[in-house]
Design an enzyme around this catalytic site. Structure first.
Site, PDB file in Angstrom:
ATOM      1  N   ARG A   1     -10.613 -13.347   5.428  1.00 21.27           N
ATOM      2  CA  ARG A   1      -9.404 -13.953   4.843  1.00 21.27           C
ATOM      3  C   ARG A   1      -9.728 -15.217   4.050  1.00 21.27           C
ATOM      4  O   ARG A   1      -8.989 -15.615   3.153  1.00 21.27           O
ATOM      5  CB  ARG A   1      -8.393 -14.314   5.938  1.00 21.27           C
TER       6      ARG A   1
ATOM      7  N   ASP B   1       0.867  -1.185   0.000  1.00 22.07           N
ATOM      8  CA  ASP B   1       0.000   0.000   0.000  1.00 22.07           C
ATOM      9  C   ASP B   1       0.906   1.239   0.000  1.00 22.07           C
ATOM     10  O   ASP B   1       1.319   1.707  -1.055  1.00 22.07           O
ATOM     11  CB  ASP B   1      -0.894  -0.112   1.244  1.00 22.07           C
TER      12      ASP B   1
HETATM   13  P1  5GP Z   1       1.876  -0.512   3.789  1.00 30.19           P
HETATM   14  O1  5GP Z   1       2.970  -0.416   4.805  1.00 30.19           O
HETATM   15  O2  5GP Z   1       2.371  -0.850   2.397  1.00 30.19           O
HETATM   16  O3  5GP Z   1       1.036   0.729   3.777  1.00 30.19           O
HETATM   17  O4  5GP Z   1       0.876  -1.603   4.309  1.00 30.19           O
HETATM   18  C1  5GP Z   1       0.941  -2.923   3.951  1.00 30.19           C
HETATM   19  C2  5GP Z   1      -0.031  -3.738   4.780  1.00 30.19           C
HETATM   20  O5  5GP Z   1      -1.253  -3.030   5.032  1.00 30.19           O
HETATM   21  C3  5GP Z   1      -0.433  -4.987   4.018  1.00 30.19           C
HETATM   22  O6  5GP Z   1       0.447  -6.043   4.269  1.00 30.19           O
HETATM   23  C4  5GP Z   1      -1.830  -5.237   4.554  1.00 30.19           C
HETATM   24  O7  5GP Z   1      -1.752  -5.992   5.729  1.00 30.19           O
HETATM   25  C5  5GP Z   1      -2.368  -3.871   4.878  1.00 30.19           C
HETATM   26  N1  5GP Z   1      -3.214  -3.336   3.784  1.00 30.19           N
HETATM   27  C6  5GP Z   1      -2.922  -2.339   2.937  1.00 30.19           C
HETATM   28  N2  5GP Z   1      -3.924  -2.104   2.072  1.00 30.19           N
HETATM   29  C7  5GP Z   1      -4.887  -3.015   2.365  1.00 30.19           C
HETATM   30  C8  5GP Z   1      -6.197  -3.294   1.813  1.00 30.19           C
HETATM   31  O8  5GP Z   1      -6.692  -2.675   0.857  1.00 30.19           O
HETATM   32  N3  5GP Z   1      -6.887  -4.298   2.404  1.00 30.19           N
HETATM   33  C9  5GP Z   1      -6.396  -5.020   3.450  1.00 30.19           C
HETATM   34  N4  5GP Z   1      -7.185  -5.993   3.922  1.00 30.19           N
HETATM   35  N5  5GP Z   1      -5.184  -4.784   3.998  1.00 30.19           N
HETATM   36  C10 5GP Z   1      -4.434  -3.799   3.457  1.00 30.19           C
END
Ligand code: 5GP
Length: 177
Positions: free
Chosen positions: A166, A104
């Site tokens: 999940r 993300d």
């Molecule tokens: P980042 O550090 O890249 O912002 O976050 C990564 C983590 O956020 C992912 O491994 C996941 O657990 C969670 N995450 C980010 N976007 C989503 C989403 O659209 N749906 C879900 N269920 N989890 C997300």
């Protein structure tokens, strides 16, 4: 349409399409790592279905192990600290491929990468089933990407909404009324 907790979600990408794409990623990895024996590090919880499906189509010798990351806010700074937990294998000199469900902002993956690189692997690449390019806050090189998504909340195929969802075999997106 399904309801989980207080929110409604609609089907976004069907299982068959997800799994076909995972097969393609597995073929690329098998080709790129031919003659090597990579070790996959799958990040729990979200990547368990991706990892399982990918492994069925990886045709070269390989190993897999599962890691957790804990994210918490430090009391001394406003920054989020991510710690990689559970890596018992020695990855020094190994070809490492990190398996993630979704990237993300990229902040979690950047931190995981930093901590793993400190253990001196021979190489380190990332495979993420989903990515939201518009949400990226730090440049991150993801070698294998399943699907690029719009910046919307998704769940299913291993991803949850507050613990639920999940087990859904398809990917769902938040329904906007
Ligand atoms: P980042 O550090 O890249 O912002 O976050 C990564 C983590 O956020 C992912 O491994 C996941 O657990 C969670 N995450 C980010 N976007 C989503 C989403 O659209 N749906 C879900 N269920 N989890 C997300």
């Amino acid at each position: 349409m399904i309801q989980l907790h207080d929110k409604q979600f609609e089907i976004f990408i069907e299982q068959a399409i997800i799994e076909n794409r995972i097969k393609e990623l597995a073929l690329s990895i098998s080709k790129d790592y031919s003659g090597k024996c990579p070790i996959f590090l799958a990040i729990l919880n979200g990547s368990f279905l991706f990892a399982a499906e990918l492994m069925k189509s990886v045709s070269i010798e390989c190993e897999i192990t599962f890691l957790r990351v804990s994210s918490y806010h430090s009391t001394t700074s406003s920054g989020k600290i991510t710690e990689v937990l559970g890596l018992k294998e020695d990855i020094t000199g190994r070809d490492v491929i990190v398996l993630e469900d979704i990237v993300d902002t990229g902040l979690t993956m950047a931190e995981i990468k930093k901590q793993l690189l400190a253990k001196n692997p021979k190489s380190l690449e990332i495979a993420s089933l989903f990515q939201k390019p518009e949400a990226l806050k730090t440049p991150i090189d993801i070698r294998y990407i399943g699907f690029e998504l719009e910046n919307k909340f998704v769940l299913g195929y291993g991803l949850d909404y507050d613990g639920l969802g999940r087990n859904l075999p398809d990917l769902y997106v938040l329904h906007e009324k």
